[in-house]
Design an enzyme around this catalytic site. Structure first.
Site, PDB file in Angstrom:
ATOM      1  N   GLU A   1      -7.696 -75.424   9.940  1.00 60.50           N
ATOM      2  CA  GLU A   1      -8.726 -74.404  10.096  1.00 60.50           C
ATOM      3  C   GLU A   1      -8.357 -73.361  11.148  1.00 60.50           C
ATOM      4  OE1 GLU A   1      -9.302 -77.674   9.987  1.00 60.50           O
ATOM      5  OE2 GLU A   1     -10.331 -77.815   8.052  1.00 60.50           O
TER       6      GLU A   1
ATOM      7  N   PHE B   1     -16.106 -77.855  10.023  1.00 58.69           N
ATOM      8  CA  PHE B   1     -14.750 -77.543  10.463  1.00 58.69           C
ATOM      9  C   PHE B   1     -14.674 -76.162  11.098  1.00 58.69           C
ATOM     10  CE2 PHE B   1     -13.735 -80.367   6.637  1.00 58.69           C
ATOM     11  CZ  PHE B   1     -13.839 -81.512   7.397  1.00 58.69           C
TER      12      PHE B   1
END
Length: 345
Positions: free
Chosen positions: A90, A115
């Site tokens: 991410e 995330f």
């Protein structure tokens, strides 16, 4: 203004495609939310993005190994040369999106809300928000929209993201609003965080002639006893609760506030001040730092003193289990909303 579940690590599975569904298909692993008895729209975000990209060559799509579970696969199928699969990273996802924005692109970066808000917060802050770059962060599984437990339940994402300067934060209700908000944030010059309902999404607001406006709350229905101020799929729930309460002689208004930041304080304060109604906020988020806290603080600052209650998730890590069971357990069902309101009157 008044107007008329699935785990992250399953990338080996391909979306199951229904016969005759055309090019815009979504994974059969994605369950609908609140769709019983309602019309649904398949992948409203992905399809809206495809339509935008037809006339805007600056739009690109990115995902962190979750394109099929954020409806980004619809865009990827239509524009494979404008889609970037960043893998399970991410921080890299948002850093790359920032770099593309610096080169003149308008990136839509998708992943799960947990995330983005927990794992990549510093990268979003430093690479995107501080520079006010036009990166659009669109995240699935907000709040209690999965039964997979704390690892996937982003119950505090609004509190986290609303604390970031320069970032616009949006919590759409349904398919109509998701498509409209996608177009709106594409035109917005700065960064945005949008919660995503994915897969087959109910169409609720279309029958009211609703039109999303960035930063605006809108009255969906009027009423004299209770004013609901709601966001996200909880607007679906309070509309149903309002209909149930009306049968019991309780008149409820619903003010839908999809933009959490910047909050439409003027409209909320004006509506809250009308007629001595009980004001009830309703959100798919922890009771700390979300819509309820924002509305309560806004009313206090503006000198609007009214009876006030909040329907929200508790300040704790939630259980795993079947989603309907969890919604009942944590008070997000129509029945629990109606019961609580009657007890507060």
């Amino acid at each position: 203004m008044t107007i008329g579940p699935n785990s992250r690590r399953k990338s080996k599975y391909e979306p199951r495609q229904a016969p005759g569904a055309g090019g815009a298909r979504t994974s059969a692993m994605i369950a609908s939310l609140d769709a019983e008895g309602r019309e649904t729209v398949s992948a409203p975000f992905g399809n809206a993005l495809v339509e935008l990209a037809k006339t805007r060559e600056d739009i690109v799509g990115l995902s962190a190994d979750l394109s099929k579970y954020t409806d980004m696969h619809v865009f990827a199928n239509a524009y494979p040369d404008r889609f970037y699969q960043m893998g399970m990273a991410e921080q890299l996802l948002f850093s790359a999106a920032a770099g593309m924005a610096r080169e003149g692109f308008t990136p839509f970066a998708t992943t799960y809300a947990v995330f983005a808000s927990r794992r990549a917060y510093d990268f979003i802050a430093m690479a995107i928000a501080e520079e006010s770059l036009p990166v659009k962060i669109v995240c699935a599984l907000p709040g209690l929209s999965t039964g997979y437990g704390p690892s996937h339940q982003a119950t505090e994402d609004l509190a986290i993201m609303c604390g970031m300067p320069n970032l616009t934060v949006i919590d759409p209700c349904d398919a109509t609003e998701t498509a409209q908000a996608t177009r709106a944030i594409a035109d917005h010059p700065g960064p945005a965080y949008m919660r995503l309902l994915r897969g087959k999404v109910p169409d609720v607001l279309g029958e009211y002639g609703y039109q999303f406006e960035l930063g605006k709350a809108k009255t969906i229905r009027d009423g004299s006893d209770v004013l609901f101020v709601s966001s996200g799929f909880m607007t679906m729930r309070v509309l149903d609760a309002a209909a149930a309460l009306e049968r019991d002689g309780v008149s409820c208004a619903v003010l839908h506030s999809p933009t959490i930041k910047p909050l439409d304080e003027e409209t909320i304060a004006r509506e809250a001040a009308k007629g001595g109604r009980l004001v009830v906020t309703a959100e798919n988020h922890t009771i700390r730092g979300g819509l309820g806290d924002a509305v309560g603080a806004a009313l206090m600052r503006r000198g609007v003193h009214v009876p006030f209650r909040s329907i929200a998730l508790p300040d704790e890590f939630l259980d795993a289990g079947a989603l309907p069971t969890l919604h009942d357990q944590y008070g997000l069902t129509v029945e629990k909303i109606a019961q609580n309101v009657k007890s507060w009157l």
